[in-house]
Design a protein around this motif. Sequence first.
Motif, short mmCIF file in Angstrom:
data_model
loop_
_atom_site.label_atom_id
_atom_site.label_comp_id
_atom_site.label_asym_id
_atom_site.label_seq_id
_atom_site.Cartn_x
_atom_site.Cartn_y
_atom_site.Cartn_z
N PRO A 164 2.21 -4.37 2.60
CA PRO A 164 0.98 -3.57 2.46
C PRO A 164 -0.16 -4.08 3.34
N GLY A 250 3.05 4.44 3.50
CA GLY A 250 3.83 3.31 3.00
C GLY A 250 3.34 1.98 3.54
N SER A 253 2.98 3.23 -1.62
CA SER A 253 1.81 4.10 -1.41
C SER A 253 0.63 3.26 -0.96
N SER A 254 0.93 2.08 -0.38
CA SER A 254 -0.13 1.11 -0.11
C SER A 254 -1.11 1.51 0.98
#
Lengths: 305, 486
Positions: A164, A250, A253-254
């Motif tokens: 992330p 991505g 869902s970061s």
Amino acid sequence: MAEINRRTGGFGAWLLDPKRRGALLVTPAIVILFVMNIFPLLWSFGLSFFNYKASSLKVPTFRGLSNYERVLTDEKVWERFQTTAIIVGSSVILQLIIGFLLALMFAKAFPMRRIVLMLVLTPMMLSFVSVGVFFKLFYEPTFGIVSYLLSAFTEDRFVVLGSPAGAIAGIVIADAWMWSPFVMLLVLAGLVSVPKYLYEAAEIDRASSLRRFWTITFPYIKSLLLLAVLFRTIETFKLFDIVYIITEGGPGSSTETIAVYLYRTAFQFFKTSQSSALAYIVLFIVVVMTNLYLYAVNRRAEEVG
Amino acid sequence: MRTFISGLLGATTLAAGLTGAPILAQDITITMAAPDWPPTRFMKEYFDQTYKSPNGGTTTLDMDFIPWPSFYERVAASLTSGEQKYQMIVTDSQWLGAFVEGGYYLDLTDKINSDPELKAITQDLHPALVSAYSTYPHRTRAQLEAAGEVPAPGVNYYGFPQFPDTYVTYYREDIFCHEGEMADFKAKYGTNLPCSYEDWQDTDWAKWGQVGEFFQRKKGEMLAGEKLADDFYGIAFQAGKGYDFSTMQVNAFVWQNGGDIWDESKAPKAQAEGVVNSKAAVDAFDQYLSYLQYMPPVAQTGQMDIFVIQDLYMQGKVGAIIDWVGLGEPVLDPKSSTVHDKSAFGPAPGTRKGDGSIDRTGNIGGQPFVLTTWNSDAVVDEALNVVKWWLSPETQLEATKNGGQSGRMSVMADPSYNGLRPWNRAHVEMIDWQKDVWHIPEFFEMLTQQQEEFDKAITGQITAQEALDSVAEFQQELLEDGGYID
């Protein structure tokens, strides 16, 4: 011709009467604005109070404010706002730093300055899609240039988008690369507006570089810097293309910004009413920021005036 | 309503046939939304060359070729905007529910029942394809076969196969059949490196992992007698966050391991919680994740989609991949592939059962085409003529020679079929194992959430158990809200 028509009378003459000419000229623009902008805005505002899915034949039912309540109490929405805030904050700060340093560089004359300036300005003239694809390929860990260059220092391939933090950094760098030249232009405009005699007087007074910056340069550029911050904040807040192309939101869902989430809700999940409510919340935030921007513009105008 | 009949050509012509009934010779334009890739490009090209309308008029097939990444959005935007642009649509099977419920896809059940030719075609289609591509509400292959007749009573049919697709193994024959590599593999693992088609028929996931580990080489190491100029990777399969790119492969592991996804054909009794995150499903997902370490590093970003895999394979960076048959043609093209003359194909690996057999259950790919509800009767009749033309044995064989596949069992049984393209044998073997994901209108929401959770697991942020627990909880709530679960 208009004079002849006026004299001969008729509809043409009536229409071209100077009293109506102004209205006649702006009517096409207003009609287009209404059809393409105002009407959809009002329509979607209405939809935000109904339970409607564009992909369904079911008749919409009135739900009052429940779509707004649902959106505002949805954890996912707040996560996306948080992600957006991180990206906006990091990107705008980076753009300010790079843009400011570039402006300082270009404020002085040096060989081939014009050519270098033109090259530096190129990224902001590219389309979002091109920039997204460039950076996606740069970051590709198997054959991308970033991984390739760093492979000299790391045993394994360097994977920028694998975490992330890395993915957010990747997006921020791409956005900052594209828009730092814009900040530079604004700051440069401020720098060149500083009267030379002020620097000459400061030099006679033996003021240090730092003092010269804070007392002469900064007051001239601070309102422009504020403009840059607000303008870039508004724009980055709506960031969609670069995120969608580089990471698709991505890993997980970061990196999914509020704009990407809004798009998914509206056009992939077809939650039309819910997405309309969210869109209005986003619009409200943008309107608030725009007002701040306009306030800054007016202040700058007063300063210059 | 906008009609696409461009006009009547001349006066009505009396048929010269025996019936003497008047036939209206019409010029018809059928606009079809189609993904931009070889199977649809060929359809357009072959249509222009060979199609003759039985109604005596001129029929034009106007294909709107849309790039794959934006295909769903473009079609969905067109349908929901009400522009009524398309008369036929190449659609993913998962979209059936959303667009049938939206009133866009035409129910063809009565047409099939009343037209002997269409009925015969439907009876000749592989039941896995009929189940996945045509039925809504969704009926499984077993449910259709239990009905004992085709079309099955009480079932609604919507589509016909435009391109039936399965995933197969693409592999580098030059390295898998290299004597030195084969000997080294045998010495290391005590089993043979799969070289021939038959070897791949006996390849399970355990060997797939060994292949991955064995061929993972660094720049400067030797591969099949040559020094590598760049890093090389053993295996690759779908592990992408976009669309359905990891779901398609994860489902295979889940089904083969005795797990399941939420089964819409058993609604409202079927549950998501306890099924989607069952121990069998979690173990299967863990097994899937364990192979990512042998794949190109892009797998760690969750962006290893079907096109990335194909690209890496064509660049000569991967030894074996599992990918759709529909992506095979560019691999054999010297203009796009460095391994065009070194590639061979086999069935995808599967899970070995107690009796030694291999279960290859997988998620079906490919697309049906459907008709839209706003077509006039004349356009519907002509579109069905196009369906009959496309699914005629002659056209199907020609399509297969040019990178397509047939869904008709009689065509696949043709002795020449397996030799038409190098992957055909594997495709015919794999098609019998195919099942499909959900077809309900909420599929995209379920798919997107699942893809996100899978992506988190693929990129190492959460475990397989955490991912599937989250998916199960989300689906349970969504499906209960939607009235799909009691």
